[in-house]
Design a protein around this motif. Structure first.
Motif, PDB file in Angstrom:
ATOM      1  N   ARG A 172      -1.094  -9.436  -2.917  1.00  0.00           N
ATOM      2  CA  ARG A 172      -1.986  -8.992  -1.745  1.00  0.00           C
ATOM      3  C   ARG A 172      -3.311  -8.616  -2.280  1.00  0.00           C
ATOM      4  NH1 ARG A 172      -1.169  -2.839  -0.254  1.00  0.00           N
ATOM      5  NH2 ARG A 172      -2.444  -2.710  -2.244  1.00  0.00           N
ATOM      6  N   ASP A 173      -3.521  -8.148  -3.508  1.00  0.00           N
ATOM      7  CA  ASP A 173      -4.804  -7.993  -3.787  1.00  0.00           C
ATOM      8  C   ASP A 173      -5.525  -8.818  -4.306  1.00  0.00           C
ATOM      9  OD1 ASP A 173      -4.699  -4.484  -5.158  1.00  0.00           O
ATOM     10  OD2 ASP A 173      -2.722  -5.741  -4.800  1.00  0.00           O
ATOM     11  N   PRO A 208       4.836 -16.115  -2.040  1.00  0.00           N
ATOM     12  CA  PRO A 208       5.872 -15.250  -1.503  1.00  0.00           C
ATOM     13  C   PRO A 208       5.578 -13.699  -2.015  1.00  0.00           C
ATOM     14  CG  PRO A 208       7.148 -17.124  -2.907  1.00  0.00           C
ATOM     15  CD  PRO A 208       5.520 -16.897  -3.059  1.00  0.00           C
ATOM     16  N   LEU A 209       4.458 -13.479  -2.913  1.00  0.00           N
ATOM     17  CA  LEU A 209       4.114 -11.967  -3.290  1.00  0.00           C
ATOM     18  C   LEU A 209       2.999 -11.684  -2.200  1.00  0.00           C
ATOM     19  CD1 LEU A 209       3.956 -12.174  -7.133  1.00  0.00           C
ATOM     20  CD2 LEU A 209       5.889 -11.407  -5.878  1.00  0.00           C
ATOM     21  N   ALA A 210       2.799 -12.149  -1.203  1.00  0.00           N
ATOM     22  CA  ALA A 210       1.602 -12.031  -0.450  1.00  0.00           C
ATOM     23  C   ALA A 210       1.808 -10.470   0.210  1.00  0.00           C
ATOM     24  CB  ALA A 210       1.452 -12.878   1.086  1.00  0.00           C
ATOM     25  N   ASN A 211       2.717  -9.933   0.414  1.00  0.00           N
ATOM     26  CA  ASN A 211       2.743  -8.425   1.002  1.00  0.00           C
ATOM     27  C   ASN A 211       2.831  -7.453  -0.425  1.00  0.00           C
ATOM     28  OD1 ASN A 211       2.884  -9.301   3.498  1.00  0.00           O
ATOM     29  ND2 ASN A 211       5.146  -9.437   3.177  1.00  0.00           N
ATOM     30  N   VAL A 212       2.662  -7.959  -1.633  1.00  0.00           N
ATOM     31  CA  VAL A 212       2.983  -6.954  -2.883  1.00  0.00           C
ATOM     32  C   VAL A 212       1.700  -6.665  -3.444  1.00  0.00           C
ATOM     33  CG1 VAL A 212       4.041  -6.749  -5.188  1.00  0.00           C
ATOM     34  CG2 VAL A 212       5.395  -8.149  -3.189  1.00  0.00           C
ATOM     35  N   ALA A 213       1.607  -5.407  -3.651  1.00  0.00           N
ATOM     36  CA  ALA A 213       0.558  -4.686  -4.329  1.00  0.00           C
ATOM     37  C   ALA A 213       0.473  -4.686  -5.945  1.00  0.00           C
ATOM     38  CB  ALA A 213       0.576  -3.144  -4.183  1.00  0.00           C
ATOM     39  N   GLU A 214      -0.491  -5.182  -6.293  1.00  0.00           N
ATOM     40  CA  GLU A 214      -0.669  -5.521  -7.893  1.00  0.00           C
ATOM     41  C   GLU A 214      -0.011  -4.350  -8.535  1.00  0.00           C
ATOM     42  OE1 GLU A 214      -3.831  -7.116 -11.416  1.00  0.00           O
ATOM     43  OE2 GLU A 214      -4.506  -6.152  -9.572  1.00  0.00           O
ATOM     44  N   LYS A 215      -0.348  -2.990  -8.293  1.00  0.00           N
ATOM     45  CA  LYS A 215       0.120  -1.805  -8.936  1.00  0.00           C
ATOM     46  C   LYS A 215       1.670  -1.828  -8.918  1.00  0.00           C
ATOM     47  CE  LYS A 215      -0.065   1.304  -4.870  1.00  0.00           C
ATOM     48  NZ  LYS A 215      -0.897   2.207  -4.172  1.00  0.00           N
ATOM     49  N   ASP A 216       2.261  -2.531  -7.971  1.00  0.00           N
ATOM     50  CA  ASP A 216       3.593  -2.370  -8.236  1.00  0.00           C
ATOM     51  C   ASP A 216       4.226  -3.476  -8.891  1.00  0.00           C
ATOM     52  OD1 ASP A 216       4.132  -0.373  -6.430  1.00  0.00           O
ATOM     53  OD2 ASP A 216       4.654  -1.666  -4.515  1.00  0.00           O
TER      54      ASP A 216
END
Length: 318
Positions: A172-173, A208-216
């Motif tokens: 996401r980021d 596939p990581l489009a919704n995922v935050a880098e911190k996670d």
């Protein structure tokens, strides 16, 4: 069927690290275990939702996961392998790494890691490092040329392996940073799409990581103890525009918690009639409709937005 992608149970996952490590002591604390469990479910749910929303993976797909040795690509491979076990469709995963022959690159790490996973993988060795260093002047950004060379090689490998989808580890980021890079330096409202046809027209690329935050992903990489391999090309260059934009976004998020989520939501709520691209909206032929429109422009009203939440401060409206 779609729920199978997002409702992922994690009882088959070993959440306890090697008991000989310091991490094992921490992991035994119930609160930490609960947080790791919640993190894993969130990652699987967010990746599963992206796959559903953009129809990223279909029956019979051969998905090439590009693994660089960084936390993002490790995380992508890890999560897709978990989802594969319960997916409503059958698909194959082939991990691919491009060894670009950077000096000091630990070439044994990824093959050993992938072999231990017991999955199909391919290591492509091409000395793009020498080409980049020869062509790009000292002090100049190497990312553009390196990216073009890498992209062409991976497209060829995808053809050879009969790949149907190429999965990249952008999160996401990354997508937000690309939007601001294009706006600030390219003069375009353009981002990084979750799914697209490659520039050569021959491949479908998915993120596939489009919704995922880098911190996670950072937290997950630390928990899973991925053998991270630093990049001696892009990662070693200072003051790159992408790094500066990334720092800007982190500063905004620190000062105004939740702003990142709001901006990411905006990428999914585009209103062409309220921008200025005449090729996307027919401004010239606008006609009076006589019908009220809740989405219409309230020309005499001042736009109102909710007050931001300042970190560690209370906002008082006067």
């Amino acid at each position: 069927m779609n729920a199978v992608w997002t409702n992922i149970e994690t009882q088959d996952v070993n959440l306890t690290p090697d008991p000989r490590t310091p991490e094992a002591v921490v992991a035994r604390e119930p609160k930490i275990e609960r947080e790791i469990h919640k993190l894993e479910k969130r990652l699987c749910r967010q990746v599963g939702q992206a796959i559903i929303d953009f129809n990223m993976i279909e029956e019979g797909d051969r998905v090439m996961v590009c693994v660089s040795g960084g936390k993002d690509s490790y995380g992508l491979l890890d999560i897709l392998l978990k989802l594969q076990k319960r997916a409503p469709v059958n698909f194959e995963i082939i991990a691919v790494n491009l060894d670009q022959k950077q000096p000091g690159f630990p070439a044994h790490i990824l093959p050993e890691y992938l072999a231990k996973l017991g999955i199909e993988y391919h290591i492509e060795t091409q000395d793009t490092y020498s080409i980049v260093k020869k062509v790009v002047a000292e002090g100049k950004t190497m990312c553009s040329l390196c990216s073009r060379l890498r992209r062409g090689i991976l497209y060829r490998v995808a053809d050879e392996l009969k790949i149907t989808k190429i999965a990249l580890g952008h999160h996401r980021d990354d997508m937000l940073a690309t939007f601001f890079l294009n706006m600030f330096f390219g003069g375009k409202l353009k981002g990084m799409p979750p799914k697209l046809v490659s520039d050569d027209g021959g491949h479908i690329v998915i993120r596939p990581l489009a919704n995922v935050a880098e911190k996670d992903l950072t937290k997950w990489a630390a928990h899973r103890q991925f053998p991270i391999i630093p990049c001696s090309l892009c990662g070693s260059q200072e003051n790159l525009q992408r790094q500066l934009i990334g720092q800007m976004l982190r500063d905004w998020e620190k000062q105004y918690p939740g702003r990142t989520e709001t901006m990411f939501t905006a990428l999914q709520n585009v209103v062409p009639s309220h921008l200025m691209d005449a090729s996307r909206y027919d401004f010239k032929n606008i006609k009076i409709t006589g019908q009220a429109d809740a989405e219409g422009d309230k020309v005499f009203d001042e736009e109102e937005f909710p007050l931001p939440k300042l970190a560690d401060f209370q906002v008082v409206q006067l």
